[in-house]
Design an enzyme around this catalytic site. Structure first.
Site, PDB file in Angstrom:
ATOM      1  N   TYR A 153       0.796  -1.230   0.000  1.00  0.00           N
ATOM      2  CA  TYR A 153       0.000   0.000   0.000  1.00  0.00           C
ATOM      3  C   TYR A 153       0.831   1.285   0.000  1.00  0.00           C
ATOM      4  O   TYR A 153       0.281   2.366  -0.086  1.00  0.00           O
ATOM      5  CB  TYR A 153      -0.966  -0.006   1.193  1.00  0.00           C
ATOM      6  CG  TYR A 153      -1.981  -1.118   1.103  1.00  0.00           C
ATOM      7  CD1 TYR A 153      -2.872  -1.187   0.022  1.00  0.00           C
ATOM      8  CD2 TYR A 153      -2.052  -2.120   2.062  1.00  0.00           C
ATOM      9  CE1 TYR A 153      -3.784  -2.217  -0.086  1.00  0.00           C
ATOM     10  CE2 TYR A 153      -2.976  -3.155   1.963  1.00  0.00           C
ATOM     11  CZ  TYR A 153      -3.837  -3.199   0.890  1.00  0.00           C
ATOM     12  OH  TYR A 153      -4.744  -4.210   0.772  1.00  0.00           O
TER      13      TYR A 153
ATOM     14  N   HIS B  45      -8.052   2.427  -5.927  1.00  0.00           N
ATOM     15  CA  HIS B  45      -7.311   1.507  -5.056  1.00  0.00           C
ATOM     16  C   HIS B  45      -5.827   1.834  -5.127  1.00  0.00           C
ATOM     17  O   HIS B  45      -5.304   2.104  -6.213  1.00  0.00           O
ATOM     18  CB  HIS B  45      -7.499   0.052  -5.497  1.00  0.00           C
ATOM     19  CG  HIS B  45      -8.927  -0.401  -5.457  1.00  0.00           C
ATOM     20  ND1 HIS B  45      -9.529  -0.841  -4.304  1.00  0.00           N
ATOM     21  CD2 HIS B  45      -9.860  -0.438  -6.432  1.00  0.00           C
ATOM     22  CE1 HIS B  45     -10.788  -1.157  -4.567  1.00  0.00           C
ATOM     23  NE2 HIS B  45     -11.022  -0.925  -5.858  1.00  0.00           N
TER      24      HIS B  45
ATOM     25  N   ASN C  64     -12.412   4.792  -2.355  1.00  0.00           N
ATOM     26  CA  ASN C  64     -11.629   3.581  -2.127  1.00  0.00           C
ATOM     27  C   ASN C  64     -12.388   2.788  -1.066  1.00  0.00           C
ATOM     28  O   ASN C  64     -12.264   3.071   0.129  1.00  0.00           O
ATOM     29  CB  ASN C  64     -10.209   3.888  -1.646  1.00  0.00           C
ATOM     30  CG  ASN C  64      -9.409   2.603  -1.470  1.00  0.00           C
ATOM     31  OD1 ASN C  64      -9.965   1.504  -1.500  1.00  0.00           O
ATOM     32  ND2 ASN C  64      -8.105   2.732  -1.280  1.00  0.00           N
TER      33      ASN C  64
ATOM     34  N   HIS D 208     -15.431  -5.483  -1.959  1.00  0.00           N
ATOM     35  CA  HIS D 208     -15.602  -6.887  -2.352  1.00  0.00           C
ATOM     36  C   HIS D 208     -16.834  -7.525  -1.714  1.00  0.00           C
ATOM     37  O   HIS D 208     -17.184  -8.659  -2.042  1.00  0.00           O
ATOM     38  CB  HIS D 208     -14.361  -7.694  -1.956  1.00  0.00           C
ATOM     39  CG  HIS D 208     -13.066  -7.046  -2.375  1.00  0.00           C
ATOM     40  ND1 HIS D 208     -12.745  -6.823  -3.697  1.00  0.00           N
ATOM     41  CD2 HIS D 208     -12.024  -6.545  -1.650  1.00  0.00           C
ATOM     42  CE1 HIS D 208     -11.555  -6.225  -3.764  1.00  0.00           C
ATOM     43  NE2 HIS D 208     -11.111  -6.039  -2.537  1.00  0.00           N
TER      44      HIS D 208
HETATM   45  C1  DQA Z   1      -7.547  -1.641  -1.416  1.00  0.00           C
HETATM   46  C2  DQA Z   1      -7.592  -3.049  -2.025  1.00  0.00           C
HETATM   47  C3  DQA Z   1      -8.594  -3.916  -1.288  1.00  0.00           C
HETATM   48  O1  DQA Z   1      -8.627  -5.221  -1.859  1.00  0.00           O
HETATM   49  C4  DQA Z   1      -8.213  -4.029   0.168  1.00  0.00           C
HETATM   50  O2  DQA Z   1      -9.204  -4.756   0.880  1.00  0.00           O
HETATM   51  C5  DQA Z   1      -7.938  -2.713   0.811  1.00  0.00           C
HETATM   52  C6  DQA Z   1      -7.248  -1.673   0.054  1.00  0.00           C
HETATM   53  C7  DQA Z   1      -6.457  -0.771  -2.073  1.00  0.00           C
HETATM   54  O3  DQA Z   1      -6.501   0.452  -1.897  1.00  0.00           O
HETATM   55  O4  DQA Z   1      -5.542  -1.292  -2.735  1.00  0.00           O
HETATM   56  O5  DQA Z   1      -8.210  -2.520   1.991  1.00  0.00           O
HETATM   57  O6  DQA Z   1      -8.786  -1.008  -1.645  1.00  0.00           O
END
Ligand code: DQA
Length: 145
Positions: free
Chosen positions: A24, A101, A75, A81
């Site tokens: 991230y 994301h 986001n 999901h």
């Molecule tokens: C996310 C991707 C998602 O799959 C994950 O659950 C997150 C962060 C991203 O910013 O890459 O919490 O949204």
């Protein structure tokens, strides 16, 4: 001045910078919000940036955006999901929604490959770390014109 772009982030994103930084990134959520704000400002827009771990609070803010925003950058984090409630709230909007994301969920576990948000988003920006938010704000601003 147009109405602001709402930049909404879902669960656990307040830990950005320390949460799995290899996926991230090292920027904090505050850094990400600052980047989004600067990009919006350069385009003549303001942002309202918020984060919540709570599905209902995100739903409330999406509903608030019906009157209060010109576009939404979302986001949804893990809720993307799973959350039909967030999808249903987004379906009530008549303003553009850009899904955002930090990581590229399509390149990760199979359960991340689909989000409900994508069913209503004008487009998805993913995989560019903090820059995803800047790009998403730019895309959202472009869609309001
Ligand atoms: C996310 C991707 C998602 O799959 C994950 O659950 C997150 C962060 C991203 O910013 O890459 O919490 O949204």
């Amino acid at each position: 001045m147009p109405k602001p772009i709402y930049v909404l982030s879902g669960p656990t994103l307040y830990l950005l910078g320390t949460r799995v930084p290899e996926i991230y990134g090292r920027e904090t959520l505050e850094d990400v919000h600052r980047l989004a704000e600067a990009r919006a400002k350069s385009l003549g827009y303001q942002v309202v940036c918020r984060q919540s771990n709570h599905e209902g609070e995100l739903v409330d803010w999406i509903q608030e955006a019906r009157e209060g925003a010109c576009a939404v950058v979302l986001n949804p984090a893990g809720y993307g999901h799973t959350s039909i409630a967030i999808l249903d709230a987004l379906k009530t909007l008549s303003i553009p929604v850009v899904e955002c994301h930090l990581s590229n969920p399509a390149a990760r576990e199979a359960f991340r490959r689909r989000t409900y948000v994508s069913l209503v988003a004008a487009g998805v920006v993913s995989g560019f770390g903090a820059r995803s938010y800047e790009l998403a704000v730019e895309a959202a601003a472009g869609l309001t014109r």
